[in-house]
Design a protein around this motif. Structure first.
Motif, PDB file in Angstrom:
ATOM      1  N   MET A 243       0.865  -1.190   0.000  1.00 50.60           N
ATOM      2  CA  MET A 243       0.000   0.000   0.000  1.00 50.60           C
ATOM      3  C   MET A 243       0.895   1.231   0.000  1.00 50.60           C
ATOM      4  O   MET A 243       1.890   1.285   0.728  1.00 50.60           O
TER       5      MET A 243
ATOM      6  N   VAL B  35      -4.221   5.668   2.672  1.00 51.29           N
ATOM      7  CA  VAL B  35      -5.275   5.800   3.685  1.00 51.29           C
ATOM      8  C   VAL B  35      -5.049   7.112   4.428  1.00 51.29           C
ATOM      9  O   VAL B  35      -4.026   7.767   4.231  1.00 51.29           O
TER      10      VAL B  35
ATOM     11  N   ILE C 178       0.876   5.269   5.987  1.00 48.66           N
ATOM     12  CA  ILE C 178       1.361   3.904   6.215  1.00 48.66           C
ATOM     13  C   ILE C 178       2.866   3.899   6.031  1.00 48.66           C
ATOM     14  O   ILE C 178       3.382   4.502   5.089  1.00 48.66           O
TER      15      ILE C 178
ATOM     16  N   ARG D 197       1.121  -7.762   7.280  1.00 50.46           N
ATOM     17  CA  ARG D 197      -0.066  -7.776   6.435  1.00 50.46           C
ATOM     18  C   ARG D 197       0.317  -7.830   4.944  1.00 50.46           C
ATOM     19  O   ARG D 197      -0.240  -8.609   4.181  1.00 50.46           O
TER      20      ARG D 197
ATOM     21  N   ILE E 226      -0.608 -10.774   2.252  1.00 49.18           N
ATOM     22  CA  ILE E 226      -1.390 -10.521   1.039  1.00 49.18           C
ATOM     23  C   ILE E 226      -0.572 -10.885  -0.205  1.00 49.18           C
ATOM     24  O   ILE E 226      -1.100 -11.434  -1.170  1.00 49.18           O
TER      25      ILE E 226
ATOM     26  N   ALA F 282      -6.940   3.316  -0.816  1.00 41.78           N
ATOM     27  CA  ALA F 282      -7.564   2.128  -0.220  1.00 41.78           C
ATOM     28  C   ALA F 282      -8.871   2.463   0.483  1.00 41.78           C
ATOM     29  O   ALA F 282      -8.935   3.395   1.283  1.00 41.78           O
ATOM     30  N   ASP F 283      -9.911   1.703   0.159  1.00 42.19           N
ATOM     31  CA  ASP F 283     -11.190   1.796   0.872  1.00 42.19           C
ATOM     32  C   ASP F 283     -11.759   0.377   0.986  1.00 42.19           C
ATOM     33  O   ASP F 283     -12.875   0.102   0.545  1.00 42.19           O
ATOM     34  N   ALA F 284     -10.947  -0.534   1.516  1.00 40.70           N
ATOM     35  CA  ALA F 284     -11.238  -1.972   1.686  1.00 40.70           C
ATOM     36  C   ALA F 284     -11.228  -2.715   0.342  1.00 40.70           C
ATOM     37  O   ALA F 284     -11.372  -2.112  -0.716  1.00 40.70           O
ATOM     38  N   GLY F 285     -11.021  -4.016   0.444  1.00 36.31           N
ATOM     39  CA  GLY F 285     -10.998  -4.853  -0.761  1.00 36.31           C
ATOM     40  C   GLY F 285      -9.759  -4.639  -1.607  1.00 36.31           C
ATOM     41  O   GLY F 285      -9.793  -4.845  -2.824  1.00 36.31           O
ATOM     42  N   THR F 286      -8.645  -4.269  -0.991  1.00 36.52           N
ATOM     43  CA  THR F 286      -7.453  -3.985  -1.804  1.00 36.52           C
ATOM     44  C   THR F 286      -6.824  -5.266  -2.341  1.00 36.52           C
ATOM     45  O   THR F 286      -6.277  -5.274  -3.434  1.00 36.52           O
ATOM     46  N   ARG F 287      -6.885  -6.368  -1.552  1.00 40.05           N
ATOM     47  CA  ARG F 287      -6.246  -7.598  -2.056  1.00 40.05           C
ATOM     48  C   ARG F 287      -7.003  -8.123  -3.271  1.00 40.05           C
ATOM     49  O   ARG F 287      -6.398  -8.591  -4.223  1.00 40.05           O
TER      50      ARG F 287
ATOM     51  N   LYS G 283     -14.767   0.265   3.440  1.00 40.27           N
ATOM     52  CA  LYS G 283     -14.002   0.362   4.687  1.00 40.27           C
ATOM     53  C   LYS G 283     -14.923   0.465   5.911  1.00 40.27           C
ATOM     54  O   LYS G 283     -14.684  -0.163   6.943  1.00 40.27           O
TER      55      LYS G 283
ATOM     56  N   ASP H  94     -16.344  -2.948   6.481  1.00 42.41           N
ATOM     57  CA  ASP H  94     -15.300  -3.920   6.817  1.00 42.41           C
ATOM     58  C   ASP H  94     -14.781  -3.724   8.238  1.00 42.41           C
ATOM     59  O   ASP H  94     -14.634  -4.673   8.991  1.00 42.41           O
ATOM     60  N   SER H  95     -14.518  -2.474   8.608  1.00 40.81           N
ATOM     61  CA  SER H  95     -13.840  -2.280   9.896  1.00 40.81           C
ATOM     62  C   SER H  95     -14.527  -1.336  10.875  1.00 40.81           C
ATOM     63  O   SER H  95     -14.156  -1.294  12.031  1.00 40.81           O
TER      64      SER H  95
ATOM     65  N   ASP I 107     -15.574 -10.415   6.773  1.00 45.42           N
ATOM     66  CA  ASP I 107     -15.090 -10.111   5.427  1.00 45.42           C
ATOM     67  C   ASP I 107     -14.475 -11.377   4.827  1.00 45.42           C
ATOM     68  O   ASP I 107     -13.641 -12.011   5.468  1.00 45.42           O
TER      69      ASP I 107
HETATM   70  P1  ADP Z   1      -8.296  -5.590   2.215  1.00 49.56           P
HETATM   71  O1  ADP Z   1      -7.839  -4.245   1.769  1.00 49.56           O
HETATM   72  O2  ADP Z   1      -7.888  -6.672   1.272  1.00 49.56           O
HETATM   73  O3  ADP Z   1      -9.784  -5.620   2.532  1.00 49.56           O
HETATM   74  P2  ADP Z   1      -7.771  -5.642   5.100  1.00 49.56           P
HETATM   75  O4  ADP Z   1      -9.051  -6.314   5.507  1.00 49.56           O
HETATM   76  O5  ADP Z   1      -6.506  -6.023   5.823  1.00 49.56           O
HETATM   77  O6  ADP Z   1      -7.475  -5.939   3.538  1.00 49.56           O
HETATM   78  O7  ADP Z   1      -7.914  -4.075   5.184  1.00 49.56           O
HETATM   79  C1  ADP Z   1      -9.137  -3.442   4.995  1.00 49.56           C
HETATM   80  C2  ADP Z   1      -8.920  -1.985   4.757  1.00 49.56           C
HETATM   81  O8  ADP Z   1      -8.407  -1.369   5.927  1.00 49.56           O
HETATM   82  C3  ADP Z   1      -7.906  -1.617   3.668  1.00 49.56           C
HETATM   83  O9  ADP Z   1      -8.421  -1.744   2.371  1.00 49.56           O
HETATM   84  C4  ADP Z   1      -7.623  -0.185   4.033  1.00 49.56           C
HETATM   85  O10 ADP Z   1      -8.683   0.654   3.579  1.00 49.56           O
HETATM   86  C5  ADP Z   1      -7.611  -0.254   5.551  1.00 49.56           C
HETATM   87  N1  ADP Z   1      -6.254  -0.431   6.080  1.00 49.56           N
HETATM   88  C6  ADP Z   1      -5.451  -1.510   5.977  1.00 49.56           C
HETATM   89  N2  ADP Z   1      -4.265  -1.329   6.587  1.00 49.56           N
HETATM   90  C7  ADP Z   1      -4.312  -0.081   7.109  1.00 49.56           C
HETATM   91  C8  ADP Z   1      -3.397   0.712   7.872  1.00 49.56           C
HETATM   92  N3  ADP Z   1      -2.188   0.264   8.214  1.00 49.56           N
HETATM   93  N4  ADP Z   1      -3.801   1.956   8.227  1.00 49.56           N
HETATM   94  C9  ADP Z   1      -5.033   2.413   7.902  1.00 49.56           C
HETATM   95  N5  ADP Z   1      -5.934   1.715   7.195  1.00 49.56           N
HETATM   96  C10 ADP Z   1      -5.588   0.497   6.797  1.00 49.56           C
END
Ligand code: ADP
Length: 242
Positions: free
Chosen positions: A73, A78, A82, A89, A93, A124-129, A169, A172-173, A183
């Motif tokens: 990333m 974000v 980072i 992580r 991935i 990044a807004d989740a689902g990056t992998r 995002k 997801d979180s 997820d």
């Molecule tokens: P994915 O991106 O594949 O869904 P994760 O579930 O690990 O993988 O992460 C979810 C989301 O959380 C990421 O897409 C990103 O938007 C956010 N994220 C991941 N790592 C970080 C970080 N170190 N700091 C802030 N946000 C993060």
């Protein structure tokens, strides 16, 4: 919203609706293959180099080339910066993306070589992998790497008691009501419709998981169309809102 029940999505999407997607092939002219794949606020780019002779020599396989995937990333992808460089992580991935892509890549014609795939996430807004895997599959095809079939990837899952497709995002979180969120990144092969990768982060019953995989298969059909269009239209834009 009823307490603990996820009846309306944060961004107004239907429960099985993918964020607007776009894909582009040939974004890095000096690379052997390259592509980008965007969904909503998530952007992924992938660059392929190779096949090249693998060094050091003791790592070479005389029967086949090997695929090596590196995911990262970008520092300002974000809100909080980072730290650049590898993390637990990003290592995880990279490995799971390598496994998923290796299931369709055939490097037996290229012994002692390596094909490198570099996946970068500028936003990044989740689902990056899964976005990274979608971009990487297109970049490998663009590089002319032999593949038995394509792959497409999507995040599916469950928010409280509701099954959803393509979590952002917030979902997801940041959603913690009721049972919280689960997820499940899923990768589906284009022809044999096999699951090339499934990761599960959270709690879900077996019937719900089966339904999630079905939802992923439907979503991956739509993603495959976007990938195929972009490959037909190298160096052009391909926008799709479904
Ligand atoms: P994915 O991106 O594949 O869904 P994760 O579930 O690990 O993988 O992460 C979810 C989301 O959380 C990421 O897409 C990103 O938007 C956010 N994220 C991941 N790592 C970080 C970080 N170190 N700091 C802030 N946000 C993060």
């Amino acid at each position: 919203m009823a307490e603990g029940l996820y009846t309306k999505r944060n961004d107004g999407r239907k429960m099985d609706e993918i964020r607007p997607m776009s894909a582009k092939v040939g974004i890095v002219p000096s690379a052997d293959g390259s592509a980008s794949f965007d969904t909503g606020g998530t952007k992924a780019i992938a660059v392929v180099r190779g096949p090249r002779t693998l060094h050091p020599q003791h790592m070479q396989n005389p029967k086949t080339g090997i695929l090596r995937v590196s995911y990262g990333m970008m520092p300002f992808s974000v809100e909080d910066r980072i730290r650049p460089g590898p993390s637990r992580r990003s290592e995880e991935i990279s490995k799971v993306s390598e496994w998923a892509l290796s299931s369709v890549v055939d490097l037996s014609e290229f012994p002692n070589t390596v094909v490198d795939v570099f996946i970068q996430i500028p936003q990044a807004d989740a689902g990056t992998r899964v976005a990274g895997i979608n971009a990487a599959a297109m970049a490998l095809a663009h590089a002319g790497i032999p593949m038995t079939e394509m792959i497409s990837a999507i995040g599916v899952g469950k928010i409280d008691k509701t099954l959803v497709v393509d979590l952002d995002k917030y979902e997801d979180s940041e959603y913690h009501d009721g049972e919280g969120s689960t997820d499940i990144p899923v990768v589906i092969t284009s022809r044999s419709k096999k699951v090339a990768l499934l990761q599960l982060d959270g709690k879900i019953s077996i019937p719900e998981l089966k339904q999630c995989i079905e939802n992923a298969k439907v979503a991956c059909e739509k993603i495959l169309k976007v990938q195929t269009e972009a490959l037909k239209n190298i160096n052009g834009d391909n926008e799709n809102d479904k």
